[in-house]
Scaffold this active site. Sequence first.
Site, PDB file in Angstrom:
ATOM      1  N   ASP A   1     -15.811  -5.237   0.658  1.00  0.00           N
ATOM      2  CA  ASP A   1     -15.412  -4.871   2.019  1.00  0.00           C
ATOM      3  C   ASP A   1     -16.654  -4.859   2.901  1.00  0.00           C
ATOM      4  O   ASP A   1     -17.595  -4.097   2.647  1.00  0.00           O
ATOM      5  CB  ASP A   1     -14.742  -3.495   2.018  1.00  0.00           C
ATOM      6  CG  ASP A   1     -13.540  -3.448   1.092  1.00  0.00           C
ATOM      7  OD1 ASP A   1     -12.763  -4.419   1.091  1.00  0.00           O
ATOM      8  OD2 ASP A   1     -13.390  -2.453   0.353  1.00  0.00           O
TER       9      ASP A   1
ATOM     10  N   GLU B   1       0.870  -1.177   0.000  1.00  0.00           N
ATOM     11  CA  GLU B   1       0.000   0.000   0.000  1.00  0.00           C
ATOM     12  C   GLU B   1       0.905   1.223   0.000  1.00  0.00           C
ATOM     13  O   GLU B   1       1.840   1.292   0.803  1.00  0.00           O
ATOM     14  CB  GLU B   1      -0.901   0.015   1.233  1.00  0.00           C
ATOM     15  CG  GLU B   1      -1.861  -1.155   1.321  1.00  0.00           C
ATOM     16  CD  GLU B   1      -2.596  -1.183   2.650  1.00  0.00           C
ATOM     17  OE1 GLU B   1      -3.748  -0.731   2.698  1.00  0.00           O
ATOM     18  OE2 GLU B   1      -1.998  -1.641   3.639  1.00  0.00           O
TER      19      GLU B   1
END
Length: 247
Positions: A128, A8
Amino acid sequence: MLIYPTIEIQDGRCVSLDKGRLDEPLIWHVDPVGMAQSFAKAGAEWMHLTDVDGITGNARNAELVETIIRKAGIPVQLGGGFRSRDGVERWIDKGAGRIVIGTLAAQEPDIVKQLAKYHPDQIVLALDVWNGHVMIDGWRRQSAITPEDFIAEFEDVPLAAIIITDIDSDIDAVDGRLGVISGLAAHSRTPVIASGVVRTVDDIARLKYIPNISGALVGRALFRKTVELGAALLEARRGPEKVAEFI
């Protein structure tokens, strides 16, 4: 099962986020490009890259993302704020192996279905989950969509995979996360990539026994060195142990 070593990036740096909190990143002082190249040297077949700034519409990492795609040595599965068809196709043209889409799929499913039709096996859904609903906008807003309905909406679409993250569970509550992910995987015809459940190589061994789990993202554990990538890849490639049948 495939292991997707994961990076990330935020403001050009490798980070980890706690439940998507963009303003509280854990910063890792490593070179993102060098880290990506190390994945290929260890034998990974794919890597996953999330542009955290892209979630908020900031393109400051665009040049770095292009460099990683060009120099990683393995295909890159790229996520981070894809809100339009043009944006998805632009990064496919730039060489991304797959594009991960969440919010756009929840808000404009027909666009994502068309993208999957024209780019089969290059579109990945991000699912998610929080409190039984799909989260959108980088985990910042709860939609009215249930995970089961979200999966059903794309049932016959030629997707590469669905990445499932259970945001609900505490970072250490792996059993709870596995329960949610395995339950949703049973609803999906598309292969599922588990996210947020690998702390040790033993967690990979457990994942292999869950039907329809085709892979796992492994990020923070690599940076914390609780998982060594070579050992993770070896465990993932090793078949599940055979269990003797009772007569």
